[in-house]
Design a protein around this motif. Sequence first.
Motif, short mmCIF file in Angstrom:
data_model
loop_
_atom_site.label_atom_id
_atom_site.label_comp_id
_atom_site.label_asym_id
_atom_site.label_seq_id
_atom_site.Cartn_x
_atom_site.Cartn_y
_atom_site.Cartn_z
N VAL A 92 9.76 -2.99 6.74
CA VAL A 92 9.94 -2.08 5.60
C VAL A 92 9.05 -2.52 4.43
N ILE A 93 8.98 -3.82 4.18
CA ILE A 93 8.12 -4.33 3.09
C ILE A 93 6.66 -3.95 3.34
N PHE A 94 6.19 -4.16 4.57
CA PHE A 94 4.80 -3.84 4.89
C PHE A 94 4.55 -2.34 4.76
N LEU A 95 5.47 -1.53 5.25
CA LEU A 95 5.29 -0.08 5.18
C LEU A 95 5.26 0.40 3.74
N ASN A 96 6.12 -0.14 2.90
CA ASN A 96 6.13 0.25 1.49
C ASN A 96 4.84 -0.17 0.79
N ARG A 97 4.35 -1.36 1.14
CA ARG A 97 3.07 -1.81 0.57
C ARG A 97 1.94 -0.85 0.96
N TYR A 98 1.96 -0.44 2.23
CA TYR A 98 0.93 0.49 2.69
C TYR A 98 0.97 1.79 1.89
N LYS A 99 2.16 2.31 1.68
CA LYS A 99 2.28 3.58 0.96
C LYS A 99 1.80 3.44 -0.48
N GLU A 100 2.04 2.28 -1.10
CA GLU A 100 1.54 2.05 -2.46
C GLU A 100 0.01 2.03 -2.48
N GLU A 101 -0.58 1.32 -1.53
CA GLU A 101 -2.04 1.20 -1.50
C GLU A 101 -2.71 2.51 -1.10
N HIS A 102 -2.02 3.29 -0.29
CA HIS A 102 -2.60 4.54 0.22
C HIS A 102 -2.72 5.61 -0.85
N ARG A 103 -2.11 5.39 -1.99
CA ARG A 103 -2.19 6.37 -3.07
C ARG A 103 -3.62 6.54 -3.58
N ASP A 104 -4.41 5.46 -3.57
CA ASP A 104 -5.79 5.56 -4.07
C ASP A 104 -6.81 4.96 -3.09
N TYR A 123 9.14 11.46 8.17
CA TYR A 123 9.83 11.34 9.45
C TYR A 123 9.04 10.50 10.45
N ALA A 124 7.71 10.54 10.35
CA ALA A 124 6.87 9.78 11.29
C ALA A 124 6.91 8.28 11.02
N GLU A 125 7.50 7.88 9.89
CA GLU A 125 7.65 6.45 9.64
C GLU A 125 8.65 5.83 10.62
N ILE A 126 9.61 6.62 11.07
CA ILE A 126 10.68 6.11 11.93
C ILE A 126 10.13 5.56 13.25
N PRO A 127 9.27 6.31 13.99
CA PRO A 127 8.73 5.71 15.22
C PRO A 127 7.87 4.48 14.97
N HIS A 150 8.73 13.91 3.27
CA HIS A 150 9.88 14.64 2.71
C HIS A 150 10.34 13.91 1.47
N LYS A 151 11.16 14.56 0.69
CA LYS A 151 11.63 13.92 -0.54
C LYS A 151 12.59 12.78 -0.20
N SER A 152 12.67 11.83 -1.10
CA SER A 152 13.55 10.69 -0.88
C SER A 152 15.01 11.12 -1.00
N PHE A 153 15.81 10.64 -0.06
CA PHE A 153 17.23 10.97 -0.07
C PHE A 153 18.06 9.93 -0.83
N ILE A 154 17.41 8.87 -1.29
CA ILE A 154 18.13 7.83 -2.01
C ILE A 154 18.07 8.14 -3.51
N PHE A 169 -0.30 6.57 13.49
CA PHE A 169 0.66 7.55 12.98
C PHE A 169 0.34 8.03 11.56
N ALA A 170 -0.72 7.49 10.94
CA ALA A 170 -1.02 7.84 9.55
C ALA A 170 -1.15 9.35 9.34
N PRO A 171 -1.92 10.08 10.17
CA PRO A 171 -2.01 11.53 9.96
C PRO A 171 -0.65 12.22 10.07
N LEU A 172 0.15 11.79 11.03
CA LEU A 172 1.46 12.42 11.21
C LEU A 172 2.40 12.06 10.06
N MET A 173 2.23 10.87 9.52
CA MET A 173 3.05 10.48 8.37
C MET A 173 2.74 11.35 7.16
#
Length: 849
Positions: A240-252, A192-196, A330-334, A321-325
């Motif tokens: 959206v592209i940048f945010l998705n890239r961040y989430k991929e890199e943040h895994r490790d 949800y914190a991705e929205i702001p 939440h689970k993906s709704f798509i 917003f990283a800590p809040l993210m």
Amino acid sequence: MEPETKPKSGSGALLKVCGFIVDKRNLFFLIFILLSVFSAFSRNWVSVENSLAAYLPQSTETKQGLDLMEEQFVTYGSCKVMIANISYEQAEEIKEKLENITGVFMVDFDDSDEHYNNGSARFDITFDRDEKDDLCLTYLDDVKALIAPYDSYLSTTLGNIQAELIDEEMKVISILVVIVVLTVLLITTEAYAEIPVLLITFGAGAVLQMGTNFLLGTISFVSDSVTIVLQLALSVDYAVIFLNRYKEEHRDKDVREAIITALTKAIPEICGSSLTTIGGLIAMTFMQYGIGPDLGIVLIKAIILSLIAVFLLMPGIIMLFAPLMEKTKHKSFIPDIPFVGKFDYATRFIIAPLFLLAIIGAYVIQRDTPYVFGYSTLKTPIKNDVQIADDMLTENFGDENLLAIVVPAGNYDKEARLLRKLENSPEVKSCTGLANTEAMNGYTLTDRLSPRQFSELIDLDYEIAELIYTAYAVNDEDYAKAVNGLSSYKVPLIDMFMFIHNEVEEGYVTLDEDAMEKLDDAYKLMNFAKEQLQGEDYSRMLVYLNLPEESQETFDFIDKIHEMAGEIYSGKIYTVGESMSQYDLKNTFSRDNLVVNIVSILVVLVVLLFTFKSAGMPVLLIAVIQGSIWINFAVPALEKDNIFFLSQLIVSSIQMGANIDYAIVIAGRYTELRETKGRRDSIIETMNASFPTIVTSGTMLAVAGMLIGRLTSDGAIYGIGQCIGRGTIISIGITMFVLPQILLVGDTIISKTAFVMNMPIRTREASGLIRVNGIVRGHVNGVVTGTMHAIVRGSVSAFVEAGNIIPLSQEEADALIDSMPTRIADTSKNPDTSAIQTVNGTEVSGNEE
């Protein structure tokens, strides 16, 4: 060391830049805050042009005529007022009250059907100031106050009433678009914190866009109205592209390292994506009609500012917003959509040929799309107060189609001849010029009077009239008449009144009180007419037609007017009015439409060639999107629904530039997966992976377009929104259910037309302690320590902390070498069958030879 390719130092430099952006985020926060505050004030500095005719090419007759009329004539402020449900006697009383308003020069009203009909009265009010004078707006407010108690309707071109109403409509649309965006992001994000994070980035780009429009001086009302909504819809992918890239890199990786790495990878990807959109917008700048370059430049600026917000502001926002993210995940709704990929694969030999037939049919049908070049035949979903007033006036008193004909001045006889020709034409309702405007006692303004006739007209002593005529002749340097020909000397009535008034003003002539009163009244009316109808070099005639504003019959009669005027005048004449403007727009449309289509296709084609390094892939993708454009504009042709021509020019560019991204997402993913998987598995996984991106961006653009198309009263904006919304939905459908089949069927074509852009090969040598960074082919002798992904022909003895060493056959080695991003010289495929291994590890330390 003897490498054969140049190391990529650029990625290291980009990594440093991205690290600086993240580490100096507070500096960028401050810069964006200051720019936003500045933009809050500077957004009011831009001028907005509300006239479509102002953007006509300078070569058109309308544009030249408008410029000439502004230079030569005065156009007084005016308005039309209709009051319903009143008696004729009440109407006369209201007329008197209107005439007593300060600044009202005259009120036209009589008992004819043109002014009183169906219990409704029409008052044509003219003010005593130029229509550009702000005092006219004060006078207009007084008129509004007087008619407010009645069932009244007011129509005028004064002020920016129409623009203000459109602005209010766009505010409502913007709010609804924001709600839609929030809903889509709620569904498509994973926290949800991705929205702001996304909204702050969008908002910053939008604020900077509005605040920098003043740099362009003046923008059109179209650009002012739709840019913010389209900016959001067109640029949402970048964040959206940048945010998705961040989430991929943040895994490790930790937050800071993940953002830096993600930004390093996202910048080339986002820039590549934006190039197709900008390419489509660039095509608009090649239009002759100025609205195209105007909107194209404003939208290109909007895209660039959105990129700046994503690259410089968004990394710092993610840090905040990283800590809040993490806490609001939440689970993906798509849902996954494997059934789409399975359907695409099963129908590949059916859908592809059917689509080919469909786009051929759509091309033929869309050629008959009923384009219009004015608002008179358009039906918008809602009407504003101005349109309602115009409709009421038309319903009760008929429509008016006014043309202004501008001819060389100086010959009243020629003007009279042209006016008579026009009056005798069945297409003309009425026409007005100095040569047929009644002045006094049946005389027109340009009738020539002798001294005797003039003295009788205004009850002036004949001797005084002779003296005045003598003075006029001397002033006109006609000395023969002054000496012995006054009795037959005739002067146009309007010229004599102008001369006498000037002589009285300068004190050369003195008249009695009655004569002065008549002179003043006559001068007031004649000067009013002269300022509107006669300039220093040109005269103007006002012609009301019995023809509709836009029709082929009207355009044919415009040609006939030129023929009639050409028989009388040798110089150039100009016809100005809504009908003439639409005639000019029609003549420029074919050229602009061809240029926009060719330029947009070429620009996007070049971008796709460099993106996919294949000649076949760009052709297939452009065919898909161009097909969707033809289908989009075949719809109004089938429905016989008039569409404003500007919609075709602008939407085809936006659709080609923006919707091609959906095709790129699918094609890029499919090409990547085909390197390791079969066609069926590749297309199924491609559709699953691409669906979230397409549904996020596509839904926003489609809904934004549909809202604009359903909630605006302006014909041009309505057409643009309607076509963008429908076109985006069509493009999404085709990229999801047609493009995959085309990729499957054209798989062989794509691979056979692939090419590799070889970089210059340069051998480098060094010894001692050496750092190697890049794609390297050559001979290495020594101890290797570091991360390694390589094919080695020889022997390897090393500790591999994470990864493996795999012996390869010659065929496996050749296949891996071919798949590498940079080809090597033929010697790399030495038939020597000595041991070949792949080394793949995150930490390799040992000997290599």
